[in-house]
Design a protein around this motif. Sequence first.
Motif, PDB file in Angstrom:
ATOM      1  N   ASN A   1      26.346  21.500 -36.018  1.00 38.30           N
ATOM      2  CA  ASN A   1      27.345  20.497 -35.654  1.00 38.30           C
ATOM      3  C   ASN A   1      27.194  19.273 -36.551  1.00 38.30           C
ATOM      4  OD1 ASN A   1      28.648  21.616 -33.175  1.00 38.30           O
ATOM      5  ND2 ASN A   1      26.533  21.558 -32.438  1.00 38.30           N
ATOM      6  N   VAL A   2      28.308  18.705 -36.957  1.00 39.25           N
ATOM      7  CA  VAL A   2      28.325  17.485 -37.769  1.00 39.25           C
ATOM      8  C   VAL A   2      29.316  16.518 -37.130  1.00 39.25           C
ATOM      9  CG1 VAL A   2      28.759  16.469 -40.024  1.00 39.25           C
ATOM     10  CG2 VAL A   2      27.787  18.766 -39.871  1.00 39.25           C
ATOM     11  N   ARG A   3      28.922  15.260 -36.991  1.00 39.75           N
ATOM     12  CA  ARG A   3      29.780  14.252 -36.382  1.00 39.75           C
ATOM     13  C   ARG A   3      29.814  13.005 -37.259  1.00 39.75           C
ATOM     14  NH1 ARG A   3      26.353  16.503 -33.175  1.00 39.75           N
ATOM     15  NH2 ARG A   3      24.871  14.783 -33.363  1.00 39.75           N
ATOM     16  N   VAL A   4      31.003  12.423 -37.400  1.00 35.10           N
ATOM     17  CA  VAL A   4      31.191  11.212 -38.195  1.00 35.10           C
ATOM     18  C   VAL A   4      32.088  10.259 -37.408  1.00 35.10           C
ATOM     19  CG1 VAL A   4      32.015  10.223 -40.350  1.00 35.10           C
ATOM     20  CG2 VAL A   4      31.007  12.504 -40.362  1.00 35.10           C
TER      21      VAL A   4
ATOM     22  N   LEU B   1      26.741   8.675 -38.612  1.00 37.47           N
ATOM     23  CA  LEU B   1      26.665  10.056 -39.092  1.00 37.47           C
ATOM     24  C   LEU B   1      25.648  10.781 -38.228  1.00 37.47           C
ATOM     25  CD1 LEU B   1      26.338   9.266 -42.918  1.00 37.47           C
ATOM     26  CD2 LEU B   1      28.425   9.918 -41.715  1.00 37.47           C
ATOM     27  N   GLY B   2      26.020  11.932 -37.687  1.00 39.17           N
ATOM     28  CA  GLY B   2      25.112  12.689 -36.844  1.00 39.17           C
ATOM     29  C   GLY B   2      25.230  14.171 -37.098  1.00 39.17           C
TER      30      GLY B   2
ATOM     31  N   ALA C   1      38.023  12.002 -36.704  1.00 37.41           N
ATOM     32  CA  ALA C   1      38.447  12.457 -35.379  1.00 37.41           C
ATOM     33  C   ALA C   1      38.196  11.435 -34.305  1.00 37.41           C
ATOM     34  CB  ALA C   1      37.724  13.747 -35.014  1.00 37.41           C
ATOM     35  N   GLN C   2      38.732  11.712 -33.136  1.00 36.58           N
ATOM     36  CA  GLN C   2      38.706  10.772 -32.036  1.00 36.58           C
ATOM     37  C   GLN C   2      37.615  11.071 -31.033  1.00 36.58           C
ATOM     38  OE1 GLN C   2      39.677   8.076 -32.211  1.00 36.58           O
ATOM     39  NE2 GLN C   2      41.691   7.695 -31.461  1.00 36.58           N
ATOM     40  N   ALA C   3      36.842  12.129 -31.183  1.00 33.93           N
ATOM     41  CA  ALA C   3      35.837  12.470 -30.176  1.00 33.93           C
ATOM     42  C   ALA C   3      34.492  12.707 -30.806  1.00 33.93           C
ATOM     43  CB  ALA C   3      36.230  13.723 -29.406  1.00 33.93           C
TER      44      ALA C   3
ATOM     45  N   ALA D   1      34.487  15.718 -35.858  1.00 36.45           N
ATOM     46  CA  ALA D   1      33.472  16.612 -35.302  1.00 36.45           C
ATOM     47  C   ALA D   1      33.731  17.981 -35.905  1.00 36.45           C
ATOM     48  CB  ALA D   1      33.559  16.662 -33.778  1.00 36.45           C
ATOM     49  N   VAL D   2      32.773  18.477 -36.666  1.00 34.65           N
ATOM     50  CA  VAL D   2      32.945  19.711 -37.436  1.00 34.65           C
ATOM     51  C   VAL D   2      31.819  20.674 -37.078  1.00 34.65           C
ATOM     52  CG1 VAL D   2      33.172  20.705 -39.743  1.00 34.65           C
ATOM     53  CG2 VAL D   2      34.007  18.386 -39.297  1.00 34.65           C
TER      54      VAL D   2
END
Length: 755
Positions: free
Chosen positions: A606-609, A653-654, A28-30, A598-599
């Motif tokens: 929350n999970v962010r890649v 990865l967050g 994703a872009q955000a 962002a999932v």
Amino acid sequence: MADIFNLRSALVAGVALAALVPATPVFAQAADTMVTEEDEIIVSARRRDERLIDVPVAVSAYSQADLERLQAIDLAGIQGTAPNLNIVQGRGSATSANIFIRGIGQPDALQTFDPAVGVYVDGVYLSRIQGALLSLGDVERIEVLRGPQGTLYGKNTIGGAVSIISRKPDLNVLKGQASALYGSYNQILLNGYLSAPLAADKLALSVAAQWDKRDGIVTDPRTGRKYNDRDSLTGRAILRAQPTERLELLLSGDYTRQRNALTLGYATAPLAGIRPIPANPYGQYDYKASTSFRGDEGQRLDHWGTSLTANFELSDAFTLSSITAYRKLRPDLFIDIDATEAELGDVFVGIAQEQFSQELQLKWNTERFSGVVGLYYLDEVVRSHQEAYADDLLGIPFTRLIDDRQRTRSYAAFGQATYDLTDQFAVTAGLRYTHEDRVYDRLTTVATSAAFQPLFPPFSFPGSLPAPFNNDNKASFGAWTPTLTLSFKPTPDTLLYGSASRGFKSGGFNGRANSINDLTVVVGGVPTIVTQFRPETVWTYEGGAKGSFMNGRVRLSANAFLSDYKDFQARVGGGSLAVFPVLNAGELRIWGLEGEAAVRPTDRWNVRVSVGYLNAEYREFNDGRRPPTFSCNPTGNAITCEPAFAPPLTLTLGSDYTIPLGSAGGLTFGGDGRFVDAHFLSVDNRSNLREPGYWVANAFVQFDSAAGWYLRGGVKNLSNSLYRTDGQEFSSVGNIQTVYFGDPRTWNATVGFRF
């Protein structure tokens, strides 16, 4: 290495698949907070508020909550969190922001080079990287745009833009927050923000301040002194007036004060001179380095500015905006470039910079047609006084004194418009014309013993060159830079797009020229005087996809791009003693893949890649001093000729998870890990100035009370990774090759409240 290669291959394949199958993109872009469908992520990347998934641009967005999760204190806190983004503290200075996007940045920190990545604060462009490492105490969001910018922004930039948007004062509601942090190395960080309505619906004022102080993390074993500390005070006030429903006025003022000790790197190559020093003088780096400075020499900076923004709604469809700004920058920096007890590359750089800018925009937004046209003017004057101390280079008293002045006037007209041909298909076209006039004056002299004075005659620019170059201190540059984007929305929450855009970075004068040798390059085998370096240009082609799924729980996008650069500007080292030519080195090609995800698997999790892949290469590097002609490497080995600060793979990865505690509040656990691949830290690919690749992990736990106060504990660089962030290449002065390292493991504890 095999594991890293396999990881890189798998991630690149995944991003490639996402780019080729846009209906189900993988990233994703955000990097913004996962939100519900009714709380969409809004950005103003195209000079109007839009949903992030509707913007056919490679842009990443960070809210204030994101910055807190990243434990970001200043702009360097978002390092590596967007694809192919590299933000680090500039070499040798605690005040500078060295920013690269997609491998393009400012390879020399000197003030006569323009940044390739623009930093904008509420639409105001900051012309210098000094003073651009801004604190983030009152930020509403940060937007990172990748690729050439110019048809939307007042000042054009060739590599990308970092746009910082401050929180506007609320016209009706009293808001505030404050926090106090204590951490490793006796760090104290105090933040405060207050927004108060002065007249309901008409007038409001906000005030924000931050104080950041930390002991030095680098020790000189010879003296026990500490260096690489933090000591800054920043403040901002915004007065917002809305005298009518259609007129908004924003008067803003900010001030930053920094008082630091020296910022020391580490010598990675054997130093030559009357006091030879081996490479890595204290063995493997352990935050120890020496300096020849023995007094209170350090780094001081005063940076302030004011701006007035007026937004006037001419009708429901048209808005006229004006941004008027003045800024003043005063850094006084002592820098030990060689970072040893030898006096080889010890310098003082005092800069006096001021700029005035005026931007006018006419924006419109109708049912099918929207856009902006604008005019921009920038008048910048930057003066510097420099002193270079090198008594240990030749064994004689030696101080070079430099005084220079550059004035730049930049004029531009720009516009970009989007027409919705159907409810799904739109075309966007933009065009900009930029014209810049520059005047540069320089005088260098040497203070040394009388016997050696004739060897170092004064050099002035203009004045010391033979005809017809004797008075060649003025230059003008201009360029047309168009952009074209086609976008298609298969559904209201998905977007496919393709774009082509041209970027431009102005030419200029060599701000390191101390003799005619610095201005002499080999052209066609013939030594030729070249007083200016030409502009560099780029064509970037990009295609991407983005979307929001499952009622906003999954936000995905990916893009692929190709950039062809011409006349790349490079300051190269090596060769004759103390000679620093600036070349239009030739051509480079960069292609890459980028993506973010962002999932939100559950309401609490929350999970962010974020991932970026770069394939960067010089297609031509013209330095006539070295055989073969196509070689940026001082050994003449073209195989290792790679653009600097262009790691093939960057990955973040967050994740965070919140546990509700009933009426008491909630407990959140979070962390992130960042990988940066191997890359060179110098234009000429010296093996001593190379980062072999690293991981950095951070973690935090936070309790938020129902009453509005919170407690947070954090650790940064959990594994105590040792990694290089920047380099200094002055090999023609005693073989100086110095690297700078990121912070070791640190911890912090914060208490704060919001209302």
